[in-house]
Write a protein that holds these residues in place. Structure first.
Motif, PDB file in Angstrom:
ATOM      1  N   ALA A 133       0.834  -1.206   0.000  1.00 14.87           N
ATOM      2  CA  ALA A 133       0.000   0.000   0.000  1.00 14.87           C
ATOM      3  C   ALA A 133       0.865   1.251   0.000  1.00 14.87           C
ATOM      4  O   ALA A 133       0.566   2.230  -0.699  1.00 14.87           O
ATOM      5  N   ASN A 134       1.948   1.219   0.762  1.00 15.16           N
ATOM      6  CA  ASN A 134       2.861   2.364   0.798  1.00 15.16           C
ATOM      7  C   ASN A 134       3.551   2.581  -0.539  1.00 15.16           C
ATOM      8  O   ASN A 134       3.750   3.713  -0.980  1.00 15.16           O
ATOM      9  N   ILE A 135       3.921   1.482  -1.195  1.00 19.79           N
ATOM     10  CA  ILE A 135       4.570   1.585  -2.503  1.00 19.79           C
ATOM     11  C   ILE A 135       3.616   2.174  -3.536  1.00 19.79           C
ATOM     12  O   ILE A 135       3.970   3.082  -4.295  1.00 19.79           O
ATOM     13  N   LEU A 136       2.387   1.680  -3.542  1.00 22.76           N
ATOM     14  CA  LEU A 136       1.437   2.046  -4.591  1.00 22.76           C
ATOM     15  C   LEU A 136       0.675   3.331  -4.312  1.00 22.76           C
ATOM     16  O   LEU A 136      -0.124   3.757  -5.147  1.00 22.76           O
ATOM     17  N   GLN A 137       0.890   3.958  -3.167  1.00 20.36           N
ATOM     18  CA  GLN A 137       0.201   5.224  -2.910  1.00 20.36           C
ATOM     19  C   GLN A 137       0.771   6.354  -3.764  1.00 20.36           C
ATOM     20  O   GLN A 137       0.115   7.379  -3.984  1.00 20.36           O
ATOM     21  N   ASN A 138       2.003   6.173  -4.251  1.00 17.50           N
ATOM     22  CA  ASN A 138       2.594   7.129  -5.178  1.00 17.50           C
ATOM     23  C   ASN A 138       1.997   6.902  -6.565  1.00 17.50           C
ATOM     24  O   ASN A 138       2.054   5.793  -7.102  1.00 17.50           O
ATOM     25  N   ASN A 139       1.431   7.935  -7.167  1.00 16.41           N
ATOM     26  CA  ASN A 139       0.744   7.781  -8.456  1.00 16.41           C
ATOM     27  C   ASN A 139       1.675   7.283  -9.555  1.00 16.41           C
ATOM     28  O   ASN A 139       1.286   6.467 -10.398  1.00 16.41           O
ATOM     29  N   TRP A 140       2.912   7.809  -9.571  1.00 21.58           N
ATOM     30  CA  TRP A 140       3.858   7.381 -10.606  1.00 21.58           C
ATOM     31  C   TRP A 140       4.226   5.921 -10.423  1.00 21.58           C
ATOM     32  O   TRP A 140       4.334   5.163 -11.398  1.00 21.58           O
ATOM     33  N   MET A 141       4.419   5.510  -9.180  1.00 20.46           N
ATOM     34  CA  MET A 141       4.765   4.124  -8.913  1.00 20.46           C
ATOM     35  C   MET A 141       3.591   3.206  -9.221  1.00 20.46           C
ATOM     36  O   MET A 141       3.764   2.101  -9.740  1.00 20.46           O
ATOM     37  N   PHE A 142       2.378   3.674  -8.921  1.00 23.51           N
ATOM     38  CA  PHE A 142       1.185   2.888  -9.245  1.00 23.51           C
ATOM     39  C   PHE A 142       1.094   2.671 -10.756  1.00 23.51           C
ATOM     40  O   PHE A 142       0.841   1.555 -11.223  1.00 23.51           O
ATOM     41  N   ALA A 143       1.321   3.732 -11.526  1.00 26.12           N
ATOM     42  CA  ALA A 143       1.284   3.618 -12.988  1.00 26.12           C
ATOM     43  C   ALA A 143       2.371   2.669 -13.482  1.00 26.12           C
ATOM     44  O   ALA A 143       2.141   1.853 -14.389  1.00 26.12           O
ATOM     45  N   PHE A 144       3.556   2.752 -12.878  1.00 24.73           N
ATOM     46  CA  PHE A 144       4.664   1.878 -13.234  1.00 24.73           C
ATOM     47  C   PHE A 144       4.298   0.421 -12.994  1.00 24.73           C
ATOM     48  O   PHE A 144       4.578  -0.453 -13.829  1.00 24.73           O
ATOM     49  N   TYR A 145       3.643   0.142 -11.877  1.00 30.56           N
ATOM     50  CA  TYR A 145       3.240  -1.223 -11.559  1.00 30.56           C
ATOM     51  C   TYR A 145       2.134  -1.713 -12.493  1.00 30.56           C
ATOM     52  O   TYR A 145       2.126  -2.894 -12.877  1.00 30.56           O
ATOM     53  N   ILE A 146       1.214  -0.843 -12.854  1.00 28.20           N
ATOM     54  CA  ILE A 146       0.149  -1.245 -13.781  1.00 28.20           C
ATOM     55  C   ILE A 146       0.740  -1.617 -15.129  1.00 28.20           C
ATOM     56  O   ILE A 146       0.379  -2.643 -15.729  1.00 28.20           O
ATOM     57  N   VAL A 147       1.661  -0.798 -15.627  1.00 35.07           N
ATOM     58  CA  VAL A 147       2.324  -1.113 -16.899  1.00 35.07           C
ATOM     59  C   VAL A 147       3.099  -2.414 -16.763  1.00 35.07           C
ATOM     60  O   VAL A 147       3.103  -3.247 -17.678  1.00 35.07           O
ATOM     61  N   GLY A 148       3.738  -2.616 -15.611  1.00 31.01           N
ATOM     62  CA  GLY A 148       4.471  -3.852 -15.377  1.00 31.01           C
ATOM     63  C   GLY A 148       3.568  -5.071 -15.381  1.00 31.01           C
ATOM     64  O   GLY A 148       3.915  -6.125 -15.934  1.00 31.01           O
ATOM     65  N   ILE A 149       2.396  -4.945 -14.780  1.00 28.92           N
ATOM     66  CA  ILE A 149       1.427  -6.045 -14.757  1.00 28.92           C
ATOM     67  C   ILE A 149       0.976  -6.390 -16.166  1.00 28.92           C
ATOM     68  O   ILE A 149       0.962  -7.559 -16.566  1.00 28.92           O
TER      69      ILE A 149
END
Length: 202
Positions: A133-149
Motif C-alpha cells: 500500500a505504501n509503494i502504490l500510494q505514489n501515483n507514478w509508482m502505481f502507474a509503473f506497476y500497472i504497466v508492469g502487470i
C-alpha cells in the motif's frame, strides 16, 4: 554445434517462460488477489508462502535462476532479432516486436519490484499489505506497476503461443489460430486479476 546450441537455448528459453516462470506468475497473482478481501487475507496468504519448507531453495532454483536465464537470453534474442513491422504490418510481426519490447521492460520492472520487496525484507521490512500500500500510494509508482502487470501478462500470454509453436504443439495454421484466441483469453483474465489486485492496495 553453435546452431544446435542456439536451438537448445531457444527451446529452453521458451520452456522456462511457461514452466516454472509462467506458473510462478499465476501463483504470484493469486496471492496478490487476496488483497481484494482485505489486509488480513493478503497477509495470511503472504505469510503462508513465506512459511513453505525449503523456501530459499525454491526461490533460487525454481524462480531466480530460471528468470535470470530467461531474461539474459531474452535480451540476446531481442537485440539479435529484426522486426519488419514498418514493411509488413501483420499481426504476428507486431506480436514479435511487442514480445521483445515487453521483455526488455520487464527486466527493469522485475529488478525494481524485487528491490522494492524482497531486498527490503532482508533489511527487516515485512512484506505485507502495508508495504504494498505504501509503494502504490505514489501515483507514478502505481502507474509503473500497472504497466508492469500488463507487460507481464502480455509477455506470458503471447509467449504461450510461441511455446506451442516451438515445441510442435501447434503445427497447422488452424491450431495456431486457436492458440491465438487462447492466449488472448489468458491475457485478459490475468490482466484483470493483476490490475484488480493492484487497485485493492489503494
Amino acid at each position: 554445434m553453435p546452431s544446435n546450441l542456439e536451438y537448445f537455448n531457444r527451446r529452453l528459453h521458451s520452456l522456462l517462460g511457461v514452466i516454472p516462470i509462467g506458473i510462478f506468475l499465476i501463483q504470484h497473482f493469486v496471492i496478490n488477489h487476496f488483497a481484494t478481501r482485505g489486509p488480513e487475507a493478503f497477509n495470511q496468504a503472504a505469510h503462508f508462502m513465506e512459511s513453505l519448507p525449503f523456501r530459499y531453495a525454491l526461490e533460487i532454483f525454481i524462480i531466480f535462476l530460471p528468470i535470470m536465464f530467461h531474461a539474459v537470453y531474452g535480451i540476446f534474442i531481442a537485440f539479435k532479432g529484426k522486426s519488419n513491422t514498418s514493411r509488413y504490418g501483420f499481426f504476428r510481426n507486431w506480436m514479435f516486436l511487442l514480445q521483445r519490447v515487453s521483455g526488455i521492460f520487464l527486466v527493469i520492472f522485475i529488478a525494481w519490484h524485487v528491490w522494492d520487496t524482497r531486498v527490503q525484507a532482508m533489511f527487516g521490512q515485512e512484506v505485507n499489505y502495508e508495504m504494498m500500500a505504501n509503494i502504490l500510494q505514489n501515483n507514478w509508482m502505481f502507474a509503473f506497476y500497472i504497466v508492469g502487470i500488463v507487460a507481464a501478462t502480455f509477455h506470458f500470454a503471447n509467449g504461450l503461443w510461441s511455446f506451442a509453436v516451438s515445441w510442435g504443439i501447434t503445427v497447422t495454421p488452424k491450431s495456431q489460430k486457436i492458440m491465438t484466441y487462447v492466449s488472448i483469453v489468458v491475457f485478459i483474465a490475468l490482466t484483470y486479476v493483476g490490475v484488480a489486485s493492484a487497485l485493492a492496495f489503494v
